[in-house]
Design a protein around this motif. Structure first.
Motif, mmCIF file in Angstrom:
data_model
loop_
_atom_site.group_PDB
_atom_site.id
_atom_site.type_symbol
_atom_site.label_atom_id
_atom_site.label_comp_id
_atom_site.label_asym_id
_atom_site.label_seq_id
_atom_site.Cartn_x
_atom_site.Cartn_y
_atom_site.Cartn_z
ATOM 1 N N ARG A 152 2.218 -11.288 -1.433
ATOM 2 C CA ARG A 152 3.670 -11.274 -1.252
ATOM 3 C C ARG A 152 4.087 -10.530 0.016
ATOM 4 O O ARG A 152 5.267 -10.293 0.264
ATOM 5 C CB ARG A 152 4.363 -10.650 -2.475
ATOM 6 C CG ARG A 152 4.105 -11.449 -3.766
ATOM 7 C CD ARG A 152 5.169 -11.210 -4.814
ATOM 8 N NE ARG A 152 6.477 -11.598 -4.302
ATOM 9 C CZ ARG A 152 7.519 -10.776 -4.206
ATOM 10 N NH1 ARG A 152 7.402 -9.503 -4.565
ATOM 11 N NH2 ARG A 152 8.671 -11.208 -3.756
ATOM 12 N N ASP A 153 3.110 -10.121 0.814
ATOM 13 C CA ASP A 153 3.387 -9.444 2.086
ATOM 14 C C ASP A 153 4.239 -8.194 1.902
ATOM 15 O O ASP A 153 5.119 -7.900 2.722
ATOM 16 C CB ASP A 153 4.075 -10.410 3.069
ATOM 17 C CG ASP A 153 3.159 -11.538 3.500
ATOM 18 O OD1 ASP A 153 1.951 -11.300 3.643
ATOM 19 O OD2 ASP A 153 3.654 -12.670 3.686
ATOM 20 N N LEU A 154 3.956 -7.441 0.838
ATOM 21 C CA LEU A 154 4.637 -6.165 0.609
ATOM 22 C C LEU A 154 3.750 -5.079 1.201
ATOM 23 O O LEU A 154 2.842 -4.554 0.567
ATOM 24 C CB LEU A 154 4.869 -5.949 -0.891
ATOM 25 C CG LEU A 154 5.741 -7.019 -1.573
ATOM 26 C CD1 LEU A 154 5.819 -6.794 -3.069
ATOM 27 C CD2 LEU A 154 7.134 -7.030 -0.955
ATOM 28 N N GLU A 155 4.006 -4.751 2.438
ATOM 29 C CA GLU A 155 3.106 -3.906 3.209
ATOM 30 C C GLU A 155 3.156 -2.447 2.768
ATOM 31 O O GLU A 155 4.178 -1.963 2.253
ATOM 32 C CB GLU A 155 3.466 -4.009 4.693
ATOM 33 C CG GLU A 155 3.284 -5.404 5.268
ATOM 34 C CD GLU A 155 3.626 -5.467 6.740
ATOM 35 O OE1 GLU A 155 4.078 -4.441 7.288
ATOM 36 O OE2 GLU A 155 3.440 -6.543 7.345
ATOM 37 N N LEU A 156 2.051 -1.745 3.001
ATOM 38 C CA LEU A 156 2.006 -0.315 2.709
ATOM 39 C C LEU A 156 3.087 0.396 3.514
ATOM 40 O O LEU A 156 3.265 0.138 4.703
ATOM 41 C CB LEU A 156 0.633 0.260 3.050
ATOM 42 C CG LEU A 156 -0.581 -0.361 2.355
ATOM 43 C CD1 LEU A 156 -1.831 0.450 2.674
ATOM 44 C CD2 LEU A 156 -0.372 -0.479 0.864
ATOM 45 N N GLY A 157 3.797 1.302 2.847
ATOM 46 C CA GLY A 157 4.865 2.041 3.503
ATOM 47 C C GLY A 157 6.211 1.365 3.410
ATOM 48 O O GLY A 157 7.241 1.989 3.716
#
Length: 378
Positions: A152-157
């Protein structure tokens, strides 16, 4: 917010234990391209360990504890009931968690509220040993599963909105690390779960290494009653039972109808959690939908589809069988992908974010096995 309930077992049978060796808890061989020492997977990265306040104490990793069953109820479990589970013959330990389905970034996900100091001992080895992961969760951040975070492209940070019974709370995505509990998309602390309005203590992780899993299931049913759902997490039986399944294999007619339905979705985009024809599927969503078009109900999540029939060797696979992989570097013993075998070394799958439903060559790297789906009767 919806409390976790039934876990998607087929109507004719619950997913049950099989006879394969349980993957080791504390050490694994490296996947292709991974780095690490002593043959172990590296810990998943976190957003920024330098921003940890460390104002909440998290106990160090104690010892790896196996995961045999996940039990979940709609409401809080009575403490006396939990103690009765602890007293079941063969049960070594029980971890109490808070479980609910809520919207995260606008998509419904299954979430556990956990005690970072103790739950880490039940987590897959790459995550269990990372102090930074559990410190971040303790301080109010969220750990998304490797699949949910990356697909889902929920990136770290980054920040995600969590919509619970008490309103919407923003949480930082701290890591992408699969919990080891099938179908769970994210972990937060029990303090965060309380903030969001989760039921308190409505879930249990049961550790009973070496137990007869069939007998343990019956013992758990007797103690917990019919309103508590049980999901097997382990894959070893203490008895000589082979991999098999109730009922009979689906007929060739059903197989061809199922494959025709799946082929009708060629070119449809991969969508994490997707179950909508013409719009988007994930791997297990496509498999469930295709079987449903042929009149057969199978579970929704990949781990539970692993129990939907007879386990066979790939050399014996035939058209319509399901192929499974363990390809999640954060949980090496976890069933993480499924495809439909078409024969002649070809398969149909919904591969990953940015790709589409398509026919590909069968990949044997990190293949977990093959399942021939069974039904009660035809």
């Amino acid at each position: 917010m919806v409390v976790l309930g039934a876990l998607g077992s087929p109507a004719w049978a619950e997913p049950g234990p099989g006879g394969a060796d349980r993957p080791p808890t504390t050490s694994y061989s490296l996947p292709s391209g991974a780095t690490g020492s002593s043959g172990s997977y590296p810990s998943p990265p976190v957003a920024d360990s330098g921003r940890l306040d460390r104002d909440v104490r998290v106990a160090p990793f104690d010892e790896a504890r196996s995961r045999e069953y996940f039990a979940v109820a709609a409401e809080s479990l009575d403490p006396d009931l939990v103690e009765r589970v602890r007293a079941i013959d063969g049960v070594r330990s029980v971890e109490v968690v808070d479980a609910a389905r809520i919207r995260i970034d606008g998509v419904v996900m299954s979430v556990l509220g956990v005690n970072p100091s103790t739950f880490r001992n039940y987590a897959p080895a790459p995550s269990a040993k990372s102090d930074e992961i559990w410190q971040g969760i303790a301080e109010g951040r969220i750990a998304l599963s490797d699949d949910a975070g990356k697909q889902r492209d929920l990136e770290l940070g980054s920040t995600v909105a969590m919509a619970g019974a008490h309103g919407t709370v923003d949480k930082e995505v701290w890591t992408h690390a699969t919990s080891g509990v099938a179908g769970i998309d994210a972990l937060i602390s029990r303090a965060s779960a309380k903030e969001l309005g989760f039921p308190r203590g409505n879930g249990l992780i049961v550790s009973a290494p070496g137990a007869d899993l069939w007998q343990l299931r019956e013992d758990l049913r007797k103690v917990l009653g019919p309103d508590v759902s049980l999901q097997v997490l382990a894959e070893e039986s203490s008895g000589p039972r082979p991999y098999d399944a109730d009922g009979v294999p689906v007929s060739e007619e059903i197989v061809e109808r199922m494959i025709a339905a799946a082929e009708s979705q060629l070119g449809v985009p991969y969508v994490w959690g997707g179950t909508t024809p013409g719009k988007g599927f994930d791997c297990s969503g496509l498999v469930q939908w295709a079987f449903r078009q042929a009149g057969v109900e199978i579970p929704r999540v990949t781990h539970d589809q692993w129990w939907a029939g007879e386990h066979i060797d790939y050399a014996d696979a035939r058209r319509g069988d399901l192929i499974f992989w363990r390809s999640d570097p954060t949980a090496p013993d976890y069933i993480s992908h499924v495809a439909i075998y078409l024969g002649d070394g070809k398969m149909l799958e919904a591969p990953r974010s940015g790709d589409v439903v398509k026919v590909t060559d069968v990949r044997t790297d990190r293949m977990a096995g093959v399942v021939r789906v069974h039904v009660a009767d035809q």
